[in-house]
Design a protein around this motif. Structure first.
Motif, mmCIF file in Angstrom:
data_model
loop_
_atom_site.group_PDB
_atom_site.id
_atom_site.type_symbol
_atom_site.label_atom_id
_atom_site.label_comp_id
_atom_site.label_asym_id
_atom_site.label_seq_id
_atom_site.Cartn_x
_atom_site.Cartn_y
_atom_site.Cartn_z
ATOM 1 N N LYS A 40 28.043 17.370 20.861
ATOM 2 C CA LYS A 40 29.234 17.952 20.931
ATOM 3 C C LYS A 40 30.223 17.769 22.084
ATOM 4 O O LYS A 40 31.328 18.227 22.119
ATOM 5 N N ASN A 41 29.886 16.799 23.154
ATOM 6 C CA ASN A 41 30.606 16.506 24.143
ATOM 7 C C ASN A 41 31.869 15.772 23.972
ATOM 8 O O ASN A 41 32.943 15.796 24.857
ATOM 9 N N PHE B 246 30.438 33.023 24.116
ATOM 10 C CA PHE B 246 30.143 31.799 25.069
ATOM 11 C C PHE B 246 28.429 31.188 25.248
ATOM 12 O O PHE B 246 28.278 30.226 24.943
ATOM 13 N N ASN B 247 27.770 32.453 25.395
ATOM 14 C CA ASN B 247 26.197 32.151 25.795
ATOM 15 C C ASN B 247 25.531 33.500 25.733
ATOM 16 O O ASN B 247 25.865 34.291 26.681
ATOM 17 N N ASP B 248 24.795 33.578 24.598
ATOM 18 C CA ASP B 248 24.093 34.873 24.304
ATOM 19 C C ASP B 248 22.551 34.665 24.524
ATOM 20 O O ASP B 248 21.892 35.188 23.775
ATOM 21 N N ASN B 249 22.229 33.919 25.382
ATOM 22 C CA ASN B 249 20.798 33.609 25.657
ATOM 23 C C ASN B 249 20.135 34.666 26.446
ATOM 24 O O ASN B 249 20.779 35.301 27.163
ATOM 25 N N GLU B 250 18.978 34.846 25.852
ATOM 26 C CA GLU B 250 18.187 36.167 26.700
ATOM 27 C C GLU B 250 17.879 35.767 28.004
ATOM 28 O O GLU B 250 17.661 34.382 28.312
ATOM 29 N N ASN C 110 24.707 21.004 27.895
ATOM 30 C CA ASN C 110 24.399 21.316 26.591
ATOM 31 C C ASN C 110 25.038 20.717 25.311
ATOM 32 O O ASN C 110 24.432 20.410 24.548
ATOM 33 N N ALA C 111 26.439 20.468 25.765
ATOM 34 C CA ALA C 111 27.218 19.795 24.869
ATOM 35 C C ALA C 111 26.615 18.255 24.577
ATOM 36 O O ALA C 111 26.595 18.060 23.359
ATOM 37 N N ILE C 112 26.271 17.646 25.518
ATOM 38 C CA ILE C 112 25.665 16.355 25.387
ATOM 39 C C ILE C 112 24.507 16.414 24.456
ATOM 40 O O ILE C 112 24.488 15.791 23.492
ATOM 41 N N LYS D 132 34.555 19.160 31.413
ATOM 42 C CA LYS D 132 33.100 18.570 31.916
ATOM 43 C C LYS D 132 32.806 19.040 32.956
ATOM 44 O O LYS D 132 31.877 18.976 33.648
ATOM 45 N N LYS D 133 33.882 19.346 33.999
ATOM 46 C CA LYS D 133 33.751 19.780 35.263
ATOM 47 C C LYS D 133 34.395 21.029 35.822
ATOM 48 O O LYS D 133 35.245 20.920 36.523
#
Length: 160
Positions: free
Chosen positions: A36-37, A70-74, A30-32, A55-56
């Protein structure tokens, strides 16, 4: 220590997830996509030898509501997890790198990997985790609390 993970991937209790099993982790992919990577690459270039590469790595948090920042996706799945020797880092410093000029970047990277200030919101990094329990997503009030937890560190980062 109880840690919690959020993912768009569905796992089963007892499953061991290793970052090495992915070409790049979901977060780094997602950063790539968002260009933003470079933030993760910069932090990786300044990490201590005992810390995993961003990254790993797999990310976890000390409470389910902190997963929201960090991640608020439905449709995400939430887990209580176990990590071996996780490294705790102040998550808001990744935003600070993006917002700041390069004069302060090395200080930000040093504080990220070796926190000396009083941070309230930490992300835990480890190359491996075990799924201990599938949990319910945080309700709307806990989501607000998670965002407040993250925002609380924006005052602390001014001291770098």
């Amino acid at each position: 220590m109880n840690l919690f993970h959020v993912s768009s991937r569905e796992y089963t209790v007892g499953q061991i997830i290793k970052a090495e099993d992915f070409e790049n982790t979901e977060y780094y992919q997602n950063a790539i996509t968002q260009n933003k990577n470079w933030i993760d690459d910069y932090l990786d270039n300044h990490k201590p030898a005992n810390a995993p590469e961003r990254k790993k790595t797999i990310y976890a948090f000390d409470c389910p509501e902190n997963c929201i920042a960090f991640n608020d996706n439905e449709g995400n799945f939430y887990y209580r997890v176990k990590m071996i020797n996780p490294v705790a880092c102040p998550m808001c410093l990744t935003d600070e790198l993006q917002e700041n000029n390069s004069d302060k970047n090395i200080s930000i990277a040093n504080e990220y990997w070796n926190p000396s200030l009083s941070w309230k919101f930490l992300e835990y990094l480890s190359p491996e985790m075990e799924i201990l329990e599938i949990i319910s997503p945080p309700d709307k009030y806990k989501k607000i609390k998670g965002r407040m937890n993250y925002d609380a560190d924006h005052l602390t980062k001014q001291n770098i």
